[in-house]
Design a protein around this motif. Structure first.
Motif, short mmCIF file in Angstrom:
data_model
loop_
_atom_site.label_atom_id
_atom_site.label_comp_id
_atom_site.label_asym_id
_atom_site.label_seq_id
_atom_site.Cartn_x
_atom_site.Cartn_y
_atom_site.Cartn_z
N ARG B 197 9.62 -10.60 7.31
CA ARG B 197 10.85 -10.87 7.96
C ARG B 197 11.93 -10.32 7.37
O ARG B 197 13.01 -9.82 8.02
CB ARG B 197 11.02 -12.47 8.05
N ARG B 198 11.86 -10.04 6.11
CA ARG B 198 13.08 -9.31 5.41
C ARG B 198 13.18 -7.88 5.97
O ARG B 198 14.21 -7.43 5.84
CB ARG B 198 12.64 -9.24 3.83
N GLY B 204 15.50 -8.62 15.94
CA GLY B 204 14.42 -7.90 16.10
C GLY B 204 13.10 -8.93 16.30
O GLY B 204 13.16 -9.96 16.04
N THR B 205 11.90 -8.24 16.93
CA THR B 205 10.82 -9.17 17.13
C THR B 205 9.69 -9.01 16.21
O THR B 205 9.46 -7.88 15.81
CB THR B 205 10.52 -9.17 18.46
N GLY B 257 10.44 -18.95 9.53
CA GLY B 257 12.02 -18.80 9.93
C GLY B 257 12.33 -17.90 11.19
O GLY B 257 13.26 -17.45 11.49
N PHE B 258 11.22 -17.61 11.71
CA PHE B 258 11.61 -17.09 13.17
C PHE B 258 11.77 -18.07 14.23
O PHE B 258 11.45 -19.15 13.99
CB PHE B 258 9.95 -16.11 13.57
N ARG B 259 12.45 -17.60 15.02
CA ARG B 259 12.91 -18.43 16.06
C ARG B 259 12.32 -18.11 17.65
O ARG B 259 12.07 -16.86 17.82
CB ARG B 259 14.45 -18.97 16.14
N ASP B 260 12.63 -18.84 18.48
CA ASP B 260 12.02 -18.47 19.80
C ASP B 260 10.83 -18.19 19.90
O ASP B 260 10.48 -17.43 20.46
CB ASP B 260 12.80 -17.46 20.52
N ALA B 332 1.54 -14.13 19.36
CA ALA B 332 2.82 -14.84 19.29
C ALA B 332 3.85 -13.66 19.13
O ALA B 332 3.69 -12.64 18.54
CB ALA B 332 2.55 -15.64 17.88
N VAL B 333 5.11 -14.30 19.71
CA VAL B 333 6.22 -13.31 19.68
C VAL B 333 7.31 -14.28 19.08
O VAL B 333 7.40 -15.33 19.62
CB VAL B 333 6.65 -12.89 20.97
N GLY B 334 8.03 -13.81 18.15
CA GLY B 334 9.23 -14.56 17.56
C GLY B 334 10.19 -13.63 17.28
O GLY B 334 10.20 -12.34 17.11
N VAL B 335 11.48 -14.11 17.26
CA VAL B 335 12.74 -13.32 16.94
C VAL B 335 13.29 -13.58 15.57
O VAL B 335 13.08 -14.71 15.11
CB VAL B 335 13.62 -13.64 18.08
N ASN B 336 13.60 -12.44 15.01
CA ASN B 336 14.48 -12.85 13.56
C ASN B 336 15.77 -13.32 13.90
O ASN B 336 16.50 -12.66 14.32
CB ASN B 336 14.31 -11.56 12.84
#
Lengths: 337, 337
Positions: B197-198, B204-205, B257-260, B332-336
């Motif tokens: 994530r850093r 970004g996804t 820490g990813f959202r959505d 899975a898809v997540g957003v930073n």
């Protein structure tokens, strides 16, 4: 039973062998009340070694069987079970009924309508179809009638009380058959499918939906939770059914003489992003179903109260913060040659 | 590494929480060669208690590890395994890559590209993206380079040899991360996701694809077959991985820490109507994977040769007349934030 003719055929779900398809009218079924596991033409064996008593709360209102057979509806006929079926159907309507819509005037038989949990969704998706709903349990049919009257008061439904193995309808009486959560409760699903195919016209379609408890995945994983699900599978097998039937829909339908059989997996995947499914599926549909066999599992000596309750508690964790729950249904469509 | 900037974001797969999505460019990935289980930044522990030797046929060409770590790639690094990964990727490309297409100029990191099995499909779906592919194994990277050169000669790829936990890239260097069949081999997937994530820019996804061997269903069912799959799960756990990881992608990404975060189950359902999948998935992907740990399972005392072979034989029946095989991947898809 209505006799309006129709030439329309539902498209095989996966479209991989759709050459026989004539028309498909996909519709999104609005959510109302319509339950899976409303196994219609199967029912509890009176005096079975594995009597199903529904949840402990409703065990007193649980003796409505009006017919004996060697099949068993492992989940019982309690009001709690009827509510569970309704919750399940409403929660899953969009998933299970997507792509299933019959043209106006087509003659549709729902074999094993149970308490009408799926019937109301069928009617919502196919408002112009001429629906016949059949079940072995007169009591379930009464409930189905009441449910349809309340939720689809304008719907025309012909109700039939009888065994799906011995339907009194003439050959080729129907354009489409719909069979949801029924085969899993039958001792010989192949024989049932063969009997059903007789009343389906050539070129007509059958749609079959079944679950498969072997598909159950949850996090945090738990051996106790898995064991508890396994006890339901065991009880259903002891009652003559098969809670692992979903995986074998293709050979079952093909073996019964249907062609262009196409099976689609429909996975319900529940996590923190879907709170409505946590309540509607994980808790009120799946865990409620497992929990309802507690007394039977204990009576059969399959487990101890402490072990069973620990399994249920572990399953409940899948519905809590950070938990996930997954279950796969299988939807098959085949054509009568 | 390229530095072209982009503001485009992949849509969360289920669309249930897509508010952060800016643009999505769905493309059907053409079938070429790109394999799952190409766990890149994880690799076999040299001298592990559970050495993975690939299939018996290629055990001699199996010592290409160029780095030590406490993670283990349970499937080994043999040519047979590279072929298996290629077969798997080609068979599953449409299922796994549907909906994943990155806009021209966007900076994409494939973390754990392994032998490039998925890389070539990423390139096919996102021909204009600026792709960086990273892996812990220099040998795997060499194979990936060769695969891309052969199958996508015009593609621009920046290759990075290193550990995904310690990427040398600046914060927010990428618009999108793609991580396929990697987390299942890591001792601490949460730490890996946090490290990844850093290097992802805000907004970004990340896209993560994993299997879950607990989802394996087959007909005819067989306790021996299930036990054999369980031995692979056991070996992977002993090597520090988790072959049941798919079910917990949502809490893993949310916890990092990813959202959505939106997770979609992708079930491969194989029966007589899909002969290509019988060969490409049931036999050459899944059974080949299980079979490849035979020597390790025996060495670890998990089973006997006879029992293991019976399990494999039973699994093979799922690929024969009347058999079925089902397996669920999770995407899975997540957003930073």
């Amino acid at each position: 039973m209505t006799t309006t003719s129709s030439k329309t055929t539902e498209a095989p779900a996966t479209g991989e062998s759709a050459e026989a398809t004539e028309t498909a009218v996909p519709t999104t079924a609005p959510a109302s009340t319509r339950p899976p596991h409303a196994a219609g033409s199967s029912h509890r064996t009176t005096g079975s070694a594995y009597p199903t008593t529904g949840s402990a709360h409703d065990a007193t209102d649980n003796a409505h069987d009006d017919n004996a057979s060697d099949h068993g509806y492992v989940h019982g006929y309690s009001p709690a079970e009827a509510r569970r079926l309704g919750n399940q159907a409403d929660t899953l309507a969009e998933l299970l009924h997507a792509g299933t819509a019959y043209p106006a005037g087509s003659r549709v038989l729902e074999a094993g309508c149970g308490v009408g949990a799926q019937t109301v969704h069928l009617l919502a998706s196919s408002p112009g179809a001429e629906l016949t709903a059949a079940d072995l349990s007169a009591d379930s049919l009464d409930q189905a009638r009441a449910r349809v009257a309340a939720q689809a008061p304008d719907a025309r439904v012909t109700w039939h009380h009888g065994d799906l193995h011995e339907l009194p309808f003439a050959d080729a009486s129907f354009d489409h058959l719909f069979v949801c959560f029924v085969l899993e409760h039958l001792a010989d699903p192949s024989a049932a499918l063969t009997a059903l195919r007789r009343v389906l016209r050539p070129g007509g379609t059958i749609t079959v939906i079944e679950g498969d408890h072997g598909s159950t995945l949850f996090h945090p994983d738990s051996a106790a939770g898995r064991a508890t699900v396994g006890q339901l599978v065991h009880l259903q097998a002891a009652a003559g059914g098969d809670a692992l039937l979903g995986r074998r829909l293709h050979p079952l339908l093909a073996g019964a003489g249907f062609r262009d059989v196409a099976v689609r997996p429909l996975t319900v995947s529940v996590d923190g992003s879907r709170p409505a499914l946590v309540e509607g599926f994980t808790r009120r549909t799946f865990i409620a179903m497992v929990e309802s066999v507690r007394a039977d599992a204990l009576a059969a000596g399959l487990t101890t109260a402490a072990a069973f309750d620990r399994g249920i508690a572990d399953l409940r964790r899948a519905g809590e913060e950070g938990g996930t729950f997954h279950y796969t249904f299988f939807k098959a469509v085949g054509v009568n040659p």
